[in-house]
Design a protein around this motif. Structure first.
Motif, PDB file in Angstrom:
ATOM      1  N   ILE A  68      -6.565  -0.535  -9.212  1.00 52.67           N
ATOM      2  CA  ILE A  68      -6.843  -0.508  -7.773  1.00 52.67           C
ATOM      3  C   ILE A  68      -8.379  -0.343  -7.357  1.00 52.67           C
ATOM      4  CG2 ILE A  68      -6.769   0.637  -5.536  1.00 52.67           C
ATOM      5  CD1 ILE A  68      -4.319  -0.814  -6.603  1.00 52.67           C
ATOM      6  N   LYS A 114       1.007  -1.440  -0.229  1.00 57.70           N
ATOM      7  CA  LYS A 114      -0.222  -0.093   0.100  1.00 57.70           C
ATOM      8  C   LYS A 114       0.889   1.416   0.211  1.00 57.70           C
ATOM      9  CE  LYS A 114      -4.269  -2.268   1.929  1.00 57.70           C
ATOM     10  NZ  LYS A 114      -5.122  -2.217   3.050  1.00 57.70           N
ATOM     11  N   LEU A 148      -7.958   1.823  -1.635  1.00 59.81           N
ATOM     12  CA  LEU A 148      -6.819   1.027  -1.388  1.00 59.81           C
ATOM     13  C   LEU A 148      -6.564   0.671  -0.148  1.00 59.81           C
ATOM     14  CD1 LEU A 148      -4.066   0.123  -2.216  1.00 59.81           C
ATOM     15  CD2 LEU A 148      -3.145   2.430  -1.588  1.00 59.81           C
ATOM     16  N   MET A 153      -9.061  -2.323   1.072  1.00 57.81           N
ATOM     17  CA  MET A 153      -8.880  -3.484  -0.159  1.00 57.81           C
ATOM     18  C   MET A 153      -8.648  -4.723   0.613  1.00 57.81           C
ATOM     19  SD  MET A 153      -6.533  -3.633  -3.376  1.00 57.81           S
ATOM     20  CE  MET A 153      -7.362  -2.599  -4.349  1.00 57.81           C
ATOM     21  N   LEU A 164      -5.764  -7.213  -3.039  1.00 58.53           N
ATOM     22  CA  LEU A 164      -4.129  -6.565  -3.335  1.00 58.53           C
ATOM     23  C   LEU A 164      -3.356  -7.194  -4.037  1.00 58.53           C
ATOM     24  CD1 LEU A 164      -2.684  -4.012  -2.221  1.00 58.53           C
ATOM     25  CD2 LEU A 164      -2.375  -5.290  -0.146  1.00 58.53           C
ATOM     26  N   SER A 212      -3.912  -7.435  -7.608  1.00 58.27           N
ATOM     27  CA  SER A 212      -3.839  -6.013  -8.134  1.00 58.27           C
ATOM     28  C   SER A 212      -2.444  -5.741  -8.231  1.00 58.27           C
ATOM     29  CB  SER A 212      -4.517  -4.940  -7.350  1.00 58.27           C
ATOM     30  OG  SER A 212      -5.819  -5.193  -7.719  1.00 58.27           O
ATOM     31  N   TYR A 213      -1.583  -6.187  -7.176  1.00 60.22           N
ATOM     32  CA  TYR A 213      -0.236  -5.749  -7.109  1.00 60.22           C
ATOM     33  C   TYR A 213       0.465  -6.587  -8.067  1.00 60.22           C
ATOM     34  CZ  TYR A 213       3.811  -3.707  -5.152  1.00 60.22           C
ATOM     35  OH  TYR A 213       4.964  -2.599  -5.008  1.00 60.22           O
ATOM     36  N   ILE A 266       2.080   2.068  -3.572  1.00 61.20           N
ATOM     37  CA  ILE A 266       0.850   2.233  -4.383  1.00 61.20           C
ATOM     38  C   ILE A 266       0.853   3.689  -4.076  1.00 61.20           C
ATOM     39  CG2 ILE A 266      -1.351   1.989  -4.976  1.00 61.20           C
ATOM     40  CD1 ILE A 266      -0.983  -1.099  -4.378  1.00 61.20           C
TER      41      ILE A 266
END
Length: 164
Positions: A72, A36, A94, A97, A102, A105-106, A39
């Motif tokens: 995200i 996080k 975020l 999430m 996460l 997505s990451y 991001i």
């Protein structure tokens, strides 16, 4: 004839189990904080160059900020939204999430070279697009395991000193 018991999967010194162990949750909390943070740093780097009152629909779908937002947030934005509106939604999304989302997505965003690799990956999930941890870190032990070992050593030393 009995089936042979599968040996447990171990990542970063943590035995992967179902239900999840305390160590798995603690490890994932540490890693998700790093993810996080990465991001938000990327988002802030892009946003600081833009006007927060700018209409979101004027941004190209190929722009870095739109790609990151789509990676995200569960929804897209169009006419009537400003960058400031989307910024607030992005940060809220975020913050709330779940780790499974996460993780996915990451993985995609790191695969696209939009985000840096992390120290470790989240554990306990079956699929990712891309191993987003630093190459070689799969051989490193999680800080959660190191802390648990240190606690055991301290407890043993205290116990031995009381017995003496």
């Amino acid at each position: 004839m009995r089936k042979a018991k599968k040996s447990p999967k171990v990542q970063y010194g943590i035995e992967i189990s179902k239900p999840w162990s305390k160590e798995m949750y603690e490890h994932n909390d540490i890693v998700s904080e790093e993810m996080k943070k990465n991001i938000i740093q990327k988002w802030d780097t892009i946003v600081k160059r833009l006007d927060m009152d700018q209409d979101w629909s004027l941004l190209s779908d190929d722009s870095e900020i739109v790609k990151l937002q789509k990676g995200i947030c569960w929804s897209g934005y169009g006419d009537g939204y400003t960058l400031g509106d989307v910024d607030k939604e992005f940060r809220d999304e975020l913050e709330n999430m779940p780790n499974y989302q996460l993780h996915e997505s990451y993985s995609y965003l790191a695969f696209e070279s939009m985000l840096p690799r992390t120290s470790f990956m989240l554990v306990g999930f079956d699929w990712e697009k891309f191993d987003y941890h630093i190459i070689g870190s799969q051989e490193i032990i999680s800080p959660v395991v190191v802390d648990a070992i240190a606690d055991e050593v301290v407890d043993k030393l205290l116990e031995d000193s009381l017995d003496a």
